[in-house]
Design a protein around this motif. Structure first.
Motif, PDB file in Angstrom:
ATOM      1  N   PHE A 197       0.830  -1.205   0.000  1.00  0.00           N
ATOM      2  CA  PHE A 197       0.000   0.000   0.000  1.00  0.00           C
ATOM      3  C   PHE A 197       0.865   1.255   0.000  1.00  0.00           C
ATOM      4  O   PHE A 197       0.597   2.210  -0.733  1.00  0.00           O
ATOM      5  CB  PHE A 197      -0.952   0.004   1.201  1.00  0.00           C
ATOM      6  CG  PHE A 197      -1.746   1.262   1.310  1.00  0.00           C
ATOM      7  CD1 PHE A 197      -2.836   1.475   0.476  1.00  0.00           C
ATOM      8  CD2 PHE A 197      -1.391   2.245   2.227  1.00  0.00           C
ATOM      9  CE1 PHE A 197      -3.565   2.651   0.560  1.00  0.00           C
ATOM     10  CE2 PHE A 197      -2.117   3.417   2.315  1.00  0.00           C
ATOM     11  CZ  PHE A 197      -3.214   3.633   1.486  1.00  0.00           C
ATOM     12  N   THR A 228       0.980   4.197  -2.825  1.00  0.00           N
ATOM     13  CA  THR A 228       0.764   5.623  -2.534  1.00  0.00           C
ATOM     14  C   THR A 228       1.965   6.459  -2.959  1.00  0.00           C
ATOM     15  O   THR A 228       1.784   7.598  -3.407  1.00  0.00           O
ATOM     16  CB  THR A 228       0.433   5.873  -1.050  1.00  0.00           C
ATOM     17  OG1 THR A 228       1.502   5.406  -0.231  1.00  0.00           O
ATOM     18  CG2 THR A 228      -0.873   5.214  -0.656  1.00  0.00           C
ATOM     19  N   ILE A 283       1.516   6.958  -6.708  1.00  0.00           N
ATOM     20  CA  ILE A 283       0.405   7.874  -6.974  1.00  0.00           C
ATOM     21  C   ILE A 283       0.791   9.303  -6.615  1.00  0.00           C
ATOM     22  O   ILE A 283       0.541  10.241  -7.393  1.00  0.00           O
ATOM     23  CB  ILE A 283      -0.863   7.428  -6.207  1.00  0.00           C
ATOM     24  CG1 ILE A 283      -1.395   6.120  -6.811  1.00  0.00           C
ATOM     25  CG2 ILE A 283      -1.929   8.521  -6.227  1.00  0.00           C
ATOM     26  CD1 ILE A 283      -2.481   5.453  -5.988  1.00  0.00           C
ATOM     27  N   LEU A 284       1.406   9.486  -5.448  1.00  0.00           N
ATOM     28  CA  LEU A 284       1.807  10.834  -5.041  1.00  0.00           C
ATOM     29  C   LEU A 284       2.872  11.403  -5.978  1.00  0.00           C
ATOM     30  O   LEU A 284       2.855  12.601  -6.290  1.00  0.00           O
ATOM     31  CB  LEU A 284       2.311  10.835  -3.597  1.00  0.00           C
ATOM     32  CG  LEU A 284       1.220  10.642  -2.540  1.00  0.00           C
ATOM     33  CD1 LEU A 284       1.851  10.369  -1.183  1.00  0.00           C
ATOM     34  CD2 LEU A 284       0.324  11.863  -2.480  1.00  0.00           C
ATOM     35  N   GLN A 290       9.996   7.688   1.060  1.00  0.00           N
ATOM     36  CA  GLN A 290       8.957   6.682   1.248  1.00  0.00           C
ATOM     37  C   GLN A 290       9.270   5.462   0.397  1.00  0.00           C
ATOM     38  O   GLN A 290       9.225   4.328   0.890  1.00  0.00           O
ATOM     39  CB  GLN A 290       7.587   7.243   0.876  1.00  0.00           C
ATOM     40  CG  GLN A 290       6.475   6.222   1.043  1.00  0.00           C
ATOM     41  CD  GLN A 290       5.095   6.804   0.860  1.00  0.00           C
ATOM     42  OE1 GLN A 290       4.876   8.000   1.024  1.00  0.00           O
ATOM     43  NE2 GLN A 290       4.144   5.949   0.523  1.00  0.00           N
ATOM     44  N   TYR A 309       3.976  15.715   3.420  1.00  0.00           N
ATOM     45  CA  TYR A 309       2.728  15.698   2.653  1.00  0.00           C
ATOM     46  C   TYR A 309       1.698  16.619   3.297  1.00  0.00           C
ATOM     47  O   TYR A 309       0.978  17.339   2.595  1.00  0.00           O
ATOM     48  CB  TYR A 309       2.151  14.282   2.572  1.00  0.00           C
ATOM     49  CG  TYR A 309       3.033  13.261   1.905  1.00  0.00           C
ATOM     50  CD1 TYR A 309       3.926  13.603   0.892  1.00  0.00           C
ATOM     51  CD2 TYR A 309       2.982  11.922   2.281  1.00  0.00           C
ATOM     52  CE1 TYR A 309       4.727  12.644   0.282  1.00  0.00           C
ATOM     53  CE2 TYR A 309       3.773  10.964   1.675  1.00  0.00           C
ATOM     54  CZ  TYR A 309       4.653  11.336   0.680  1.00  0.00           C
ATOM     55  OH  TYR A 309       5.449  10.394   0.082  1.00  0.00           O
TER      56      TYR A 309
END
Length: 127
Positions: free
Chosen positions: A10, A14, A17-18, A45, A85
């Motif tokens: 996950f 993300t 996607i980010l 990340q 973020y």
């Protein structure tokens, strides 16, 4: 272990996607410094997603080491990348959460230290 790998997958999703969102939708809206900070959060990340994959699939690690190191890396991502973020994507004031980003960095360091100590002990015990 499957739970950790699910969370890791996950976090990988993300990060992708980010990264896509930042490069396609935010490039014109953020200052170069803000964009650089956001890219750093995404990169860290993803680096730690790869480390989590390693930690949770490496056979020589005990279940306890896997749990402990994973916790430090998960929390490092949450605090380090998550705080960046929050600042650049959610508009949270950097002054209100200034301490969270370096805390995340410290959690990353502790996770890496655990791995370092494991491998050093392996080298010492082979002599």
């Amino acid at each position: 272990m499957n739970k950790n790998l699910s969370i890791t997958a996950f976090l990988g999703i993300t990060a992708i996607i980010l990264g896509a969102f930042a490069s396609h939708s935010l490039k014109e809206k953020l200052t170069p410094d803000a964009m650089s900070s956001l890219e750093t959060a995404i990169r860290y990340q993803m680096y730690h997603v790869l480390v989590l994959l390693f930690v949770n699939t490496y056979q020589d690690f005990s279940a306890k080491l896997k749990r402990t190191a994973s916790l430090f890396f998960f929390l490092g991502i949450l605090f380090f990348s998550g705080s960046i973020y929050a600042i650049y994507l959610l508009g949270v004031s950097a002054k209100s959460i200034w301490f969270i980003t370096p805390l995340g960095g410290l959690l990353f360091i502790i996770g890496w230290l655990l791995l370092f100590l494991f491998f050093i002990r392996k080298v010492i015990n082979k002599k």
